[in-house]
Design an enzyme around this catalytic site. Structure first.
Site: not given
Length: 512
Positions: A329-330, A356, A449, A452
């Site tokens: 993600s991030t 994401h 973050m 998931d």
């Protein structure tokens, strides 16, 4: 005398909710319960305004961090006292909770005495003497404006986050500066109209985070970012750019070049739309990527001396790899750009990625990674066969899983409900990989973050597959990989720059 002070208890465990209700009822709260974040939002809209919210970290449908972010972004509820109560009490988790706006953090398991002590510290309870009993009685006091009392918060958040705004629009700089003045914990300490002025400012003053536009005169955002990464490698940078075709491509380039995160500028030019974007998107991301100076210093030490391979073994040499699944993600574009070129080798297994990211970005990301890998990275299409030496990226906004059709394994897209507030969700992909490939799966859980990938990783571990988690010092946000480590699921905890070479060696070894 009947008390009308309410508490909202949010936890997916009924026994924990019952314990909290019993303790808080004894302290004269009227308790309302919710089993997840979605239920909690519904309760908040119908119940009297609570004086306290207790919030679990890990819950289905909407976890505690997302609910906390929504509460803090709400004009109606943003000042409500929130106490995070969780088994995940690592320093990173506590820091993330406090940065997102929690007023206190209590580790499970806890005692009634501990809970009472924390509520007193927050000023929600007071001791009064009674003439009819010899012991002191704890009663409710009026809830203070806790967000304005820094002494009640974790000491890592006492000093405001020092933010430098870099945008060529004077109007945007003005709106941003004015809005951030009303947001606790963030201070705009300077503005710059272009990258050259921003670099000059950084030479003279300490900055915690840079908010960076892309299209600027003199020195644009991409060139500025390259200079920042050379001079201030650990300084968090959040891009603030448009989601036009051109803007999305440039933002993706920035993320690959090392920007920590991005926020899309609103399409409207009115100040209200910009203020709404700041409160709903920008503030949570700034707090998520923020690293207090002492944590940045610790991170450097960890990078110099990474965990020992003797007690953190990589995949077993005898294990076959039939598929590699990745959750990120991030900070993901930069992480993928670091790892994927290493594993583009002859007869490499297929790689399937959940990043994401909005649908406006994933096509650009696939194209950019293709150029870096010298191999096609494609957005997955429904019904497409899973083939060796192929890298597949889930399109934004839709789930991706693996399905068996006859003798073939194919990619399948579906628009089912979000999981962990994510679509695509790594748990969806990981579940299907564990079912079809069992011991032959290697899962990478990289910077990002939230949680998931955690539930899917449990299934991969149960099936005998291998899980590699990125280490904290090289992660932009050690949320997703941190969850894997704390759950005891990681076969290896590895710095970003070592993951690709380690996997390449494993792939080449199995070919021999």
């Amino acid at each position: 005398m009947e008390n009308n002070v309410h508490a909202l208890i949010v936890d997916d465990s009924k026994p924990v909710r019952s314990i909290l209700t019993k303790v808080l009822s004894g302290l004269q709260f009227q308790c309302i319960e919710a089993s997840n974040g979605i239920e909690a939002l519904d309760r908040l809209s119908h119940m009297p305004r609570p004086a306290l919210i207790t919030l679990n970290r890990h819950m289905p449908e909407m976890d505690g961090f997302e609910l906390l972010g929504r509460i803090r972004r709400s004009q109606q509820f943003q000042k409500l006292p929130v106490v995070m109560i969780s088994t995940d009490s690592s320093e990173a988790s506590v820091r993330a909770a406090m940065n997102l706006g929690a007023n206190d953090f209590i580790a499970k398991p806890f005692t009634p005495t501990e809970l009472t002590k924390h509520l007193k510290k927050l000023g929600l309870l007071r001791k009064t003497d009674t003439t009819t009993r010899k012991t002191s009685v704890t009663t409710l006091s009026s809830p203070p404006d806790l967000l304005k009392n820094d002494h009640t918060r974790n000491d890592s958040t006492q000093a405001p986050i020092r933010l430098l705004l870099v945008d060529d629009s004077a109007a945007i700089r003005g709106i941003l500066s004015k809005t951030f003045r009303d947001i606790p914990g963030i201070e705009v300490i300077g503005t710059a109209a272009n990258g050259e002025k921003a670099l000059s400012f950084l030479e003279k003053d300490h900055v915690d985070i840079v908010l960076l536009d892309i299209e600027m005169p003199v020195m644009d955002g991409l060139e500025t970012l390259r200079h920042l990464r050379k001079r201030y490698a650990k300084l968090p940078v959040v891009m603030f750019s448009s989601l036009t075709e051109r803007g999305a491509k440039a933002t993706l380039e920035a993320l690959v070049a090392g920007a920590n995160d991005y926020v899309a500028k609103p399409t409207g030019t009115d100040s209200k739309s910009i203020v709404d974007t700041i409160e709903s998107d920008l503030v949570p991301k700034i707090k998520a990527v923020y690293r207090p100076q002492r944590f940045m210093q610790n991170s450097v030490k960890k990078t110099v001396a990474p965990p020992s391979r003797s007690n953190l073994p990589l995949v077993k040499k005898s294990k076959k790899i039939s598929v590699i699944v990745i959750a990120v993600s991030t900070g993901g574009p930069n992480a993928l750009a670091e790892i994927l070129p290493h594993i583009v080798v002859a007869h490499a297994p297929p790689v399937v990625i959940i990043q994401h990211m909005p649908k406006e970005f994933t096509g650009h990301l696939a194209n950019r990674l293709s150029k870096m890998c010298d191999q096609r990275v494609s957005e997955a299409t429904d019904g497409e066969a899973l083939l060796p030496q192929h890298i597949y990226l889930a399109p934004g906004g839709i789930h991706l899983e693996l399905q068996k059709h006859g003798k073939d394994i194919c990619l399948a897209l579906n628009d089912g409900p979000p999981e962990n507030s994510c679509r695509p969700s790594a748990d969806v992909l990981f579940r299907s990989a564990a079912k079809l490939f069992t011991t032959d799966v290697v899962a990478l859980v990289l910077t990002g973050m939230g949680s998931d990938g955690l539930q899917g990783s449990k299934l991969i571990a149960d099936a005998g597959g291998t899980i590699i988690a990125q280490d904290e010092s090289s992660s932009v946000v050690w949320g997703m990989p941190g969850q894997i480590v704390r759950a005891g699921l990681a076969d290896a905890i590895t710095p970003l720059d070592a993951i690709g070479p380690d996997l390449a060696m494993r792939i080449l070894r199995q070919q021999k």
